[in-house]
Design an enzyme around this catalytic site. Structure first.
Site, short mmCIF file in Angstrom:
data_model
loop_
_atom_site.label_atom_id
_atom_site.label_comp_id
_atom_site.label_asym_id
_atom_site.label_seq_id
_atom_site.Cartn_x
_atom_site.Cartn_y
_atom_site.Cartn_z
N GLU A 37 -17.08 4.77 23.93
CA GLU A 37 -17.65 6.52 23.78
C GLU A 37 -19.25 6.42 23.75
O GLU A 37 -20.18 6.00 22.71
CB GLU A 37 -17.32 6.31 22.03
CG GLU A 37 -16.26 6.94 21.10
CD GLU A 37 -15.83 7.33 20.47
OE1 GLU A 37 -16.27 6.95 19.32
OE2 GLU A 37 -14.62 8.21 20.60
N GLU B 220 -7.79 7.90 22.17
CA GLU B 220 -7.97 8.50 20.41
C GLU B 220 -7.79 9.29 20.20
O GLU B 220 -8.35 10.35 21.50
CB GLU B 220 -9.53 7.41 20.76
CG GLU B 220 -9.84 6.02 20.55
CD GLU B 220 -11.08 5.87 20.11
OE1 GLU B 220 -10.87 6.52 18.96
OE2 GLU B 220 -11.39 5.18 20.09
C1 BGC Z 1 -14.31 4.44 16.12
C2 BGC Z 1 -13.45 4.61 15.11
C3 BGC Z 1 -13.57 5.65 14.26
C4 BGC Z 1 -12.34 7.04 14.67
C5 BGC Z 1 -12.90 7.78 14.06
C6 BGC Z 1 -13.18 5.49 16.77
O1 BGC Z 1 -14.31 5.53 17.56
O2 BGC Z 1 -14.50 3.36 16.57
O3 BGC Z 1 -14.68 3.73 13.80
O4 BGC Z 1 -12.39 5.43 12.51
O5 BGC Z 1 -13.34 7.08 16.58
O6 BGC Z 1 -13.75 8.92 13.95
#
Ligand code: BGC
Length: 368
Positions: free
Chosen positions: A182, A301
């Protein structure tokens, strides 16, 4: 653990590679040495790998979140244990993504050396995963200072990659490197396009055939994909995006977002035609970019926080997972055993509704 008695990672990685290797790769390895050649065979594959095949092999993944990307492992309540990897394997996953905060374990001035003890800890986790024939996406996560002042951290960022790449250069193809989680802040999309090229160059010095995973700015969002510029002459790259929309649903009650997240509590996602249409339109943007540029996609993710209503979490998770699979995106759910977790570490059981949403045919569901 008596660290001095340990077998070096490179030997273990080689043994795992040798066990997993097909007859075809045995041929290419054998051509590299003779009986009189005392040098160990280099497991680095002699042929470039196909990133589309790699992506298909890591179809269903899970993030080992809140552990190695915390300021120090355990600080966010999660320490990776070998049994977790076995649980993940038994549940039917193909891959794990391992977020790592390397910058918290390296010297802050040149030569930016990574703490050898920390390397050993990451080696342990990687060994557990490779031994179980799972794919791995290993990244640099939460390098926040780089986002705030990219110029000041430029050399350190590349130095971290040089060290990580050299350390794992003889690992099998099933280990993939993700250049940075990110990118955001001052590391704008344009600047990221510069940095990612340089990072690729650094990694390719020791890992000419390693499959790389490269995400979008800002924040890994799907919308940033049209600003992503990858080097045309490097085809061994998988593009990655993250998906947490609608954000006020997935992040309701999430303390790190700020006070407004509490106001979102109770937001549901029921899969109305409008809600589904939004997901499809977002994913189609990614797909059309991917087709135009001939790149595979990994949804690195996606997840809904535990404060969201469980039925909605299950419906959303299933729909996102199916929407990814329909477009041949591999995926990694965020995450295994913490705030978004599909495994309840206290009760030592899978949250079956979420597991079913991800892997309907999981053997872990049959036994229930
Ligand atoms: C972050 C996490 C976070 C998740 C959802 C991830 O990219 O590293 O810390 O919990 O995104 O927000």
């Amino acid at each position: 653990m008596n660290r001095t008695a340990r077998v070096p990672l490179s030997s273990i990685l080689f043994m795992v590679f040798a066990l997993l290797c097909s007859p075809a790769c045995t041929v290419s390895q054998n051509t590299g040495s003779t009986d009189s050649d005392p040098d160990p065979v280099q497991p680095q594959p002699a042929q470039p790998v196909d990133p589309f095949e790699q992506n298909a092999s890591m179809q269903r993944g899970i993030n080992l979140g809140n552990a190695l990307e915390a300021p120090s492992e355990g600080e966010w309540g999660m320490t990776i244990r070998e049994e977790f990897i076995q649980l993940i394997k038994d549940a039917g996953f193909d891959a794990v993504r391992i977020p790592v905060r390397w910058n918290a374990h390296a010297m802050t001035s040149s030569p930016y050396t990574i703490d050898p003890d920390f390397f050993e800890r990451v080696d342990d986790v990687i060994e557990w995963v490779l031994e179980r024939d799972l794919m791995i996406v290993l990244n640099i996560h939460h390098y926040n200072a780089l986002m705030k002042d990219p110029g000041a951290h430029r050399q350190r960022f590349f130095s971290l990659w040089r060290q990580i790449a050299e350390h794992y250069h003889d690992a099998p193809n099933s280990l993939l490197f993700e250049t940075l989680n990110e990118p955001h802040g001052e590391l704008t999309a344009d600047l990221w396009n510069e940095y990612l090229r340089e990072a690729i160059g650094v990694i390719r010095e020791s890992n000419p055939y390693r499959t790389l995973v490269i995400g979008t700015a800002p924040w890994g969002g799907f919308g940033g994909i049209t600003d992503l510029s990858l080097p045309d002459d490097d085809r061994n790259i998988i593009t990655t995006v993250h998906y947490y929309n609608p954000f006020h649903f997935t992040h309701q009650g999430a303390s790190w977002v700020g006070e407004e997240a509490d106001k979102w509590l109770g937001t549901t996602w029921t899969g109305t035609p409008e809600q589904k249409e939004q997901v499809n339109s977002d994913f189609d943007k990614v797909l059309s970019w991917a087709e135009e540029h001939n790149r595979p996609v990994h949804l690195g993710e996606f997840g809904a926080y535990s404060a969201a209503p469980m039925k909605s979490r299950e419906l959303w998770t299933e729909y996102i997972r199916k929407s990814a699979e329909k477009r041949d995106f591999s995926w990694s759910y965020w995450e295994f055993g913490a705030g978004f977790g599909i495994y309840d570490r206290d009760q030592r059981h899978w949250r079956t509704g979420l597991l079913k949403a991800l892997i309907p045919e999981s053997p872990e569901l049959e036994s229930r």
